[in-house]
Design a protein around this motif. Sequence first.
Motif, PDB file in Angstrom:
ATOM      1  N   SER A  15      38.046  34.327  41.314  1.00  0.00           N
ATOM      2  CA  SER A  15      37.210  34.858  42.397  1.00  0.00           C
ATOM      3  C   SER A  15      36.434  33.673  42.978  1.00  0.00           C
ATOM      4  CB  SER A  15      36.242  35.900  41.824  1.00  0.00           C
ATOM      5  OG  SER A  15      35.053  35.953  42.592  1.00  0.00           O
ATOM      6  N   GLN A  39      43.456  35.433  45.190  1.00  0.00           N
ATOM      7  CA  GLN A  39      42.535  35.579  44.062  1.00  0.00           C
ATOM      8  C   GLN A  39      43.167  36.514  43.037  1.00  0.00           C
ATOM      9  OE1 GLN A  39      38.037  35.426  45.616  1.00  0.00           O
ATOM     10  NE2 GLN A  39      39.087  37.221  46.391  1.00  0.00           N
ATOM     11  N   ARG A  43      36.455  40.297  43.628  1.00  0.00           N
ATOM     12  CA  ARG A  43      35.479  41.375  43.389  1.00  0.00           C
ATOM     13  C   ARG A  43      34.888  41.865  44.701  1.00  0.00           C
ATOM     14  NH1 ARG A  43      31.087  39.786  41.364  1.00  0.00           N
ATOM     15  NH2 ARG A  43      31.304  37.532  41.334  1.00  0.00           N
ATOM     16  N   ARG A  45      31.962  44.942  46.470  1.00  0.00           N
ATOM     17  CA  ARG A  45      30.644  45.508  46.186  1.00  0.00           C
ATOM     18  C   ARG A  45      30.793  46.632  45.165  1.00  0.00           C
ATOM     19  NH1 ARG A  45      28.385  48.433  50.106  1.00  0.00           N
ATOM     20  NH2 ARG A  45      26.307  48.255  49.242  1.00  0.00           N
ATOM     21  N   LYS A 111      38.645  49.517  57.686  1.00  0.00           N
ATOM     22  CA  LYS A 111      37.959  48.325  57.169  1.00  0.00           C
ATOM     23  C   LYS A 111      38.849  47.081  57.273  1.00  0.00           C
ATOM     24  CE  LYS A 111      35.431  46.704  53.095  1.00  0.00           C
ATOM     25  NZ  LYS A 111      34.448  47.109  52.095  1.00  0.00           N
TER      26      LYS A 111
HETATM   27  C1  BTN Z   1      33.350  44.613  49.675  1.00  0.00           C
HETATM   28  O1  BTN Z   1      33.525  45.064  50.793  1.00  0.00           O
HETATM   29  O2  BTN Z   1      33.349  45.346  48.676  1.00  0.00           O
HETATM   30  C2  BTN Z   1      33.096  43.135  49.504  1.00  0.00           C
HETATM   31  C3  BTN Z   1      34.370  42.360  49.362  1.00  0.00           C
HETATM   32  C4  BTN Z   1      34.132  40.871  49.186  1.00  0.00           C
HETATM   33  C5  BTN Z   1      35.412  40.115  48.886  1.00  0.00           C
HETATM   34  C6  BTN Z   1      35.213  38.636  48.928  1.00  0.00           C
HETATM   35  S1  BTN Z   1      36.754  37.750  48.919  1.00  0.00           S
HETATM   36  C7  BTN Z   1      35.893  36.255  48.682  1.00  0.00           C
HETATM   37  C8  BTN Z   1      34.802  36.534  47.678  1.00  0.00           C
HETATM   38  N1  BTN Z   1      35.318  36.461  46.332  1.00  0.00           N
HETATM   39  C9  BTN Z   1      35.267  37.633  45.700  1.00  0.00           C
HETATM   40  O3  BTN Z   1      35.646  37.838  44.531  1.00  0.00           O
HETATM   41  N2  BTN Z   1      34.743  38.554  46.506  1.00  0.00           N
HETATM   42  C10 BTN Z   1      34.398  38.016  47.798  1.00  0.00           C
END
Ligand code: BTN
Length: 244
Positions: A15, A39, A43, A45, A111
């Motif tokens: 990540s 990735q 991750r 939200r 989205k």
């Molecule tokens: C969401 O809408 O839930 C948030 C998503 C965020 C994804 C990005 S990809 C780059 C960064 N690395 C991660 O593991 N998550 C964020």
Amino acid sequence: MSAPYRLRLLEEASSTNDLAREAALAGEPADLWIVARSQSGGRGRLGRPWRSPPGNFYGSLILRLEADLATASTLSLVAGLAVAETIHELSGGRLAPRLKWPNDVLIDGAKLAGILVEGAMDGQGCWLVIGIGVNLESAPADLPYPATSLRAAGLPALSPEAFLAVLDGCFRGRLRQWREGGFPALREAWLTAAMGIGQLVKIRQGEREREGRLADLAGDGAILVEFDGGAMEHFTAGEIVFQH
Ligand code: BTN
């Protein structure tokens, strides 16, 4: 001219937020973007996974700010605005993505991008990692909500590096305004791109779900929801579900 940011571009990361967080804790200076072509443990939200096949944008920016964490966290809304502006610019003005509080970016109700901001206090201020995922090439088909990609919206193929060059410019412009006037300086711009103000919604916080009307956005980035009888409440966390 060289880019005004430093870029660490990886073929694959678990990540980029995790890598950026480790780097920030190890004292990495601000303004480093960590971008991965895919990735394995992306991750989202609320502890959700963010599926991350090659072709899309996965990037995390390290910032250092002289602000408390609550104030700095309003940059997650600013990042959403910058993503929407980037897409508007890259599409030559054809696409005008909308923002769903707190920081989802949508096209026609589906989205396209999400943002995950993490940080901690440190010394006189805080460090922040702004993690951004944008579906450039593809969107998962089996999510519990509609999702789309820039390709599906009719844009030609775009590399993560090309996307980043425009995104960084848009974000940096908005960051300058934020440093000068705080989030209130950007509130109107955010509201102009927002979806659903005035609409009936459900606001979900953990297991709790309540119905109300999405009324406004406060200067601290909280969403204001009006409930039966006119009571207005501020929410700094949670998830909005639109009623159909
Ligand atoms: C969401 O809408 O839930 C948030 C998503 C965020 C994804 C990005 S990809 C780059 C960064 N690395 C991660 O593991 N998550 C964020």
